[in-house]
Structures are given as structure tokens and as C-alpha cells.
Design a protein around this motif. Structure first.
Motif, PDB file in Angstrom:
ATOM      1  N   ARG A  79      -3.599  -5.038  -9.470  1.00  0.00           N
ATOM      2  CA  ARG A  79      -4.443  -4.188  -8.017  1.00  0.00           C
ATOM      3  C   ARG A  79      -6.181  -4.095  -8.581  1.00  0.00           C
ATOM      4  O   ARG A  79      -7.145  -3.793  -7.696  1.00  0.00           O
ATOM      5  CB  ARG A  79      -3.765  -2.607  -7.786  1.00  0.00           C
ATOM      6  CG  ARG A  79      -4.193  -2.274  -6.580  1.00  0.00           C
ATOM      7  CD  ARG A  79      -3.919  -3.579  -5.412  1.00  0.00           C
ATOM      8  NE  ARG A  79      -5.376  -3.933  -5.670  1.00  0.00           N
ATOM      9  CZ  ARG A  79      -5.483  -4.443  -3.976  1.00  0.00           C
ATOM     10  NH1 ARG A  79      -5.113  -5.082  -2.721  1.00  0.00           N
ATOM     11  NH2 ARG A  79      -7.190  -5.113  -3.718  1.00  0.00           N
TER      12      ARG A  79
ATOM     13  N   THR B 248      -7.801 -13.610   2.313  1.00  0.00           N
ATOM     14  CA  THR B 248      -7.395 -12.460   2.875  1.00  0.00           C
ATOM     15  C   THR B 248      -6.270 -11.661   2.108  1.00  0.00           C
ATOM     16  O   THR B 248      -5.966 -10.073   1.553  1.00  0.00           O
ATOM     17  CB  THR B 248      -6.112 -12.391   4.510  1.00  0.00           C
ATOM     18  OG1 THR B 248      -7.109 -13.196   5.467  1.00  0.00           O
ATOM     19  CG2 THR B 248      -6.237 -11.215   5.123  1.00  0.00           C
ATOM     20  N   ILE B 249      -5.322 -12.290   1.162  1.00  0.00           N
ATOM     21  CA  ILE B 249      -4.082 -12.051   0.863  1.00  0.00           C
ATOM     22  C   ILE B 249      -3.913 -12.851  -0.317  1.00  0.00           C
ATOM     23  O   ILE B 249      -4.117 -13.687  -0.863  1.00  0.00           O
ATOM     24  CB  ILE B 249      -2.360 -12.175   2.060  1.00  0.00           C
ATOM     25  CG1 ILE B 249      -2.910 -10.666   2.562  1.00  0.00           C
ATOM     26  CG2 ILE B 249      -1.819 -11.673   0.620  1.00  0.00           C
ATOM     27  CD1 ILE B 249      -2.074 -11.310   3.327  1.00  0.00           C
TER      28      ILE B 249
ATOM     29  N   LYS C 114      -6.204  -8.282   0.049  1.00  0.00           N
ATOM     30  CA  LYS C 114      -4.854  -7.598  -0.468  1.00  0.00           C
ATOM     31  C   LYS C 114      -3.861  -8.059  -1.224  1.00  0.00           C
ATOM     32  O   LYS C 114      -4.234  -9.306  -1.470  1.00  0.00           O
ATOM     33  CB  LYS C 114      -4.094  -7.325   0.922  1.00  0.00           C
ATOM     34  CG  LYS C 114      -4.925  -6.878   2.191  1.00  0.00           C
ATOM     35  CD  LYS C 114      -3.961  -7.106   3.617  1.00  0.00           C
ATOM     36  CE  LYS C 114      -5.277  -6.994   4.398  1.00  0.00           C
ATOM     37  NZ  LYS C 114      -3.957  -6.404   5.912  1.00  0.00           N
TER      38      LYS C 114
ATOM     39  N   LEU D 132       5.191  -1.053  -4.673  1.00  0.00           N
ATOM     40  CA  LEU D 132       4.630   0.072  -3.574  1.00  0.00           C
ATOM     41  C   LEU D 132       4.027   1.005  -4.554  1.00  0.00           C
ATOM     42  O   LEU D 132       2.518   1.638  -4.117  1.00  0.00           O
ATOM     43  CB  LEU D 132       5.684   1.015  -2.877  1.00  0.00           C
ATOM     44  CG  LEU D 132       5.495   1.479  -2.012  1.00  0.00           C
ATOM     45  CD1 LEU D 132       3.911   1.772  -1.370  1.00  0.00           C
ATOM     46  CD2 LEU D 132       6.663   2.788  -1.923  1.00  0.00           C
TER      47      LEU D 132
ATOM     48  N   LEU E 103      -0.195  -9.233  -2.438  1.00  0.00           N
ATOM     49  CA  LEU E 103       1.215  -9.415  -1.961  1.00  0.00           C
ATOM     50  C   LEU E 103       1.932  -9.671  -3.300  1.00  0.00           C
ATOM     51  O   LEU E 103       1.538 -10.228  -3.771  1.00  0.00           O
ATOM     52  CB  LEU E 103       1.197 -10.321  -0.671  1.00  0.00           C
ATOM     53  CG  LEU E 103       2.972 -11.006  -0.459  1.00  0.00           C
ATOM     54  CD1 LEU E 103       2.904 -11.526   1.207  1.00  0.00           C
ATOM     55  CD2 LEU E 103       3.334 -11.691  -1.440  1.00  0.00           C
TER      56      LEU E 103
ATOM     57  N   GLY F 196       0.833   0.166  -6.162  1.00  0.00           N
ATOM     58  CA  GLY F 196      -0.727  -0.432  -5.059  1.00  0.00           C
ATOM     59  C   GLY F 196      -0.362  -1.816  -4.591  1.00  0.00           C
ATOM     60  O   GLY F 196      -1.412  -2.391  -3.895  1.00  0.00           O
ATOM     61  N   ALA F 197       0.217  -2.202  -4.337  1.00  0.00           N
ATOM     62  CA  ALA F 197       1.046  -3.143  -3.395  1.00  0.00           C
ATOM     63  C   ALA F 197       0.294  -2.947  -2.336  1.00  0.00           C
ATOM     64  O   ALA F 197       0.997  -2.659  -1.808  1.00  0.00           O
ATOM     65  CB  ALA F 197       2.298  -4.603  -3.756  1.00  0.00           C
ATOM     66  N   ASP F 198       0.061  -4.050  -1.539  1.00  0.00           N
ATOM     67  CA  ASP F 198      -0.653  -4.061  -0.123  1.00  0.00           C
ATOM     68  C   ASP F 198       0.775  -4.757   1.087  1.00  0.00           C
ATOM     69  O   ASP F 198       0.817  -3.978   1.622  1.00  0.00           O
ATOM     70  CB  ASP F 198      -2.009  -4.553   0.246  1.00  0.00           C
ATOM     71  CG  ASP F 198      -3.031  -3.718  -0.696  1.00  0.00           C
ATOM     72  OD1 ASP F 198      -3.796  -2.926   0.089  1.00  0.00           O
ATOM     73  OD2 ASP F 198      -3.098  -4.765  -1.698  1.00  0.00           O
ATOM     74  N   ILE F 199       1.196  -5.479   0.512  1.00  0.00           N
ATOM     75  CA  ILE F 199       2.654  -6.204   0.996  1.00  0.00           C
ATOM     76  C   ILE F 199       3.556  -6.407   0.174  1.00  0.00           C
ATOM     77  O   ILE F 199       3.606  -7.036  -0.790  1.00  0.00           O
ATOM     78  CB  ILE F 199       1.490  -7.897   1.905  1.00  0.00           C
ATOM     79  CG1 ILE F 199       0.911  -6.892   3.005  1.00  0.00           C
ATOM     80  CG2 ILE F 199       3.173  -8.169   2.546  1.00  0.00           C
ATOM     81  CD1 ILE F 199      -0.183  -8.468   3.344  1.00  0.00           C
TER      82      ILE F 199
ATOM     83  N   LYS G 250       5.591   2.612   4.524  1.00  0.00           N
ATOM     84  CA  LYS G 250       3.847   2.692   3.933  1.00  0.00           C
ATOM     85  C   LYS G 250       3.001   1.904   3.482  1.00  0.00           C
ATOM     86  O   LYS G 250       2.030   1.532   3.325  1.00  0.00           O
ATOM     87  CB  LYS G 250       4.582   3.336   2.210  1.00  0.00           C
ATOM     88  CG  LYS G 250       4.582   4.953   2.511  1.00  0.00           C
ATOM     89  CD  LYS G 250       4.992   5.499   0.855  1.00  0.00           C
ATOM     90  CE  LYS G 250       6.029   6.771   1.499  1.00  0.00           C
ATOM     91  NZ  LYS G 250       6.241   6.834  -0.634  1.00  0.00           N
ATOM     92  N   ARG G 251       4.262   0.701   3.685  1.00  0.00           N
ATOM     93  CA  ARG G 251       3.127  -0.829   3.421  1.00  0.00           C
ATOM     94  C   ARG G 251       4.011  -2.450   4.349  1.00  0.00           C
ATOM     95  O   ARG G 251       5.572  -1.313   4.473  1.00  0.00           O
ATOM     96  CB  ARG G 251       3.519  -1.523   2.325  1.00  0.00           C
ATOM     97  CG  ARG G 251       2.467  -0.440   0.874  1.00  0.00           C
ATOM     98  CD  ARG G 251       1.488  -0.657   1.657  1.00  0.00           C
ATOM     99  NE  ARG G 251       0.305  -0.210   0.267  1.00  0.00           N
ATOM    100  CZ  ARG G 251       0.200   1.599   0.176  1.00  0.00           C
ATOM    101  NH1 ARG G 251       1.000   2.214   1.250  1.00  0.00           N
ATOM    102  NH2 ARG G 251      -0.877   1.595  -0.442  1.00  0.00           N
TER     103      ARG G 251
END
Ligand code: G3H
Length: 230
Positions: free
Chosen positions: A227, A201-202, A2, A17, A4, A20-23, A52-53
Motif C-alpha cells: 500500500r 484504477t486498481i 487503489k 483491511l 484490491l 490498508g487495502a481499498d477493496i 469500512k471497504r
């Protein structure tokens, strides 16, 4: 992995956002690596992201102040953060780290929040606890995620302070304990192959998606590029 991304305001948050950022990680670079932003900015960014996130909030680069940290975590969670990130900056012992983390975990236990324990890859130059000790401490304290970042933002990457083997050990130890992981700290595009081998993970960033200077603004096209590559 992911992605961030750490905006300082709603404009940057929307760019992250849309890129395409996940966090979406709310912070204030003027107050340090994990500098805290105001609770109303956390709320404004949460509203701008429209659910959305998930939203993360940096609480600060802390010295040994468990009560202050617990109160900061509560405030960030009340303002809408899904993750609260504590920087164990002037923390030098396992006992101090454990007390800081248990206070935060207790503070937000009734809220749907993940506690993130952040150590620093450049721990030796800032006299901070070795981040490799955090998976064991974090598991015992009840955090959900352990992270490394750089305490000083002088353009030097986390990879200049911890080897790939160090980071693999950190990530694998944490994952074996059921914790998620994040690697940050002036990450550069050249670091991506190693990150793919380490598989945290991130991946956490700011500077790289600002074009290299974290004091400038986030560019959506750089978020899109990153991303697409991690
Ligand atoms: O994720 C937040 C970190 O502080 C990353 O910031 P940086 O990429 O500018 O070092």
C-alpha cells in the motif's frame, strides 16, 4: 491507484483491511484464478469488514454459460458484494463475451453492484479472448470495470504476457470509454514502477501479500508495504 486484495476467509480479510487495502476481494484459489467462494463466506467477510471497504466477489473462471454466470452474479450480489468479477476464461469470441456480460448486467441491474469483466493477460496459452477487446465490449454491455489477470498461477506475472504498452493501451482505451480498470496477475514489487506509469484504477493482488505463495495466508505487514509503495 487503489489496492484490491483477495482474501479467502475473515482472518485474511481483516489482515487486508488493517493493512490498508481499498477493496476486499473474496475468492477461492482452489477453484482457479477467479475461483468463487461460498456465499456465506462473502457474507461473513462483509460483516467482518463492517462496511469500512467495498467487497468484491470473484464468480469463477467461466466457460460460455451466460445463464450460470448471471445466476452466480445475482447470488454474489445478494450475499453482499459491491463488485462481481466474471472471468472470461473459455470465452473466445466477442459475441460470447458480450452475451455473458449483458446477462450479468441485467441480472444485477436493480442492485447497487459494479460488474467487472476480467480477461487474461496469458490469453494465448489458455485460448481465451484477447483482453484488449474488452473495453469496447464492456462499454457496449454496460459493465463498470474491465480487468486483466493471469489465468494460470505459475508464478509468471501479467507483465510476462502483455507489454507495458499493451497495458497502457488497455487502460487508456477503457478510461476513454468511462470504465474503471484493474491490473492483476502475480504482480511483484518489481512491477510497481511500470504500474505507476500505466495508472490503472486498481491493482489486484494475492500472492505478493502472502509472501509469494498464494496458497499461504495474507500478511498484514506485506499489505502495508505494498500500500505504501503503489
Ligand atoms: O486479485 C486477484 C488476483 O487473482 C491476484 O492474485 P495473484 O496476485 O496471486 O495473481
Amino acid at each position: 491507484m487503489k489496492l484490491l486484495v483477495s482474501p479467502i476467509n475473515t482472518e485474511e480479510a481483516v489482515a487486508a483491511l488493517n493493512g490498508g487495502a481499498d477493496i476486499i476481494d473474496v475468492k477461492n484459489p482452489k477453484e482457479g484464478s477467479l475461483g468463487a467462494n461460498y456465499p456465506w463466506v462473502i457474507r461473513e467477510i462483509r460483516d467482518a469488514v463492517e462496511g469500512k471497504r467495498p467487497i468484491s466477489a470473484a464468480l469463477g473462471d467461466f466457460s460460455y454459460k451466460p445463464g450460470t454466470a448471471a445466476l452466480a452474479a445475482y447470488g454474489a450480489a445478494a450475499a453482499g458484494a459491491d463488485y462481481v468479477k466474471i472471468g472470461l476464461y473459455d470465452i473466445t469470441t466477442e459475441e460470447q463475451a458480450y452475451e455473458m456480460l449483458t446477462g450479468i448486467v441485467e441480472s444485477v441491474k436493480d442492485m447497487d453492484v459494479t460488474v467487472v469483466a476480467c480477461g487474461y493477460s496469458d490469453h494465448e496459452r489458455i485460448n481465451s479472448i484477447n483482453p484488449k477487446l474488452l473495453p469496447a465490449i464492456g462499454e457496449k454491455a454496460g459493465v463498470g470495470l474491465v480487468m486483466v489477470d493471469t489465468g494460470l498461477k505459475d508464478g509468471r506475472s501479467t507483465f510476462e504476457f502483455m507489454t507495458e504498452e499493451d497495458l497502457i493501451e488497455f487502460v487508456n482505451d477503457a478510461h476513454s470509454r468511462g470504465l474503471e480498470t484493474a491490473i492483476a496477475g502475480t504482480i511483484k514489487f518489481d512491477d510497481i514502477p511500470a504500474l505507476k506509469r500505466i495508472q490503472p484504477t486498481i491493482v489486484g493482488v494475492r500472492g505478493i501479500v502472502c509472501g509469494g505463495d498464494r496458497s499461504t495466508s495474507i500478511k498484514q505487514e506485506l499489505v502495508e508495504k505494498l500500500r505504501s509503495e503503489i
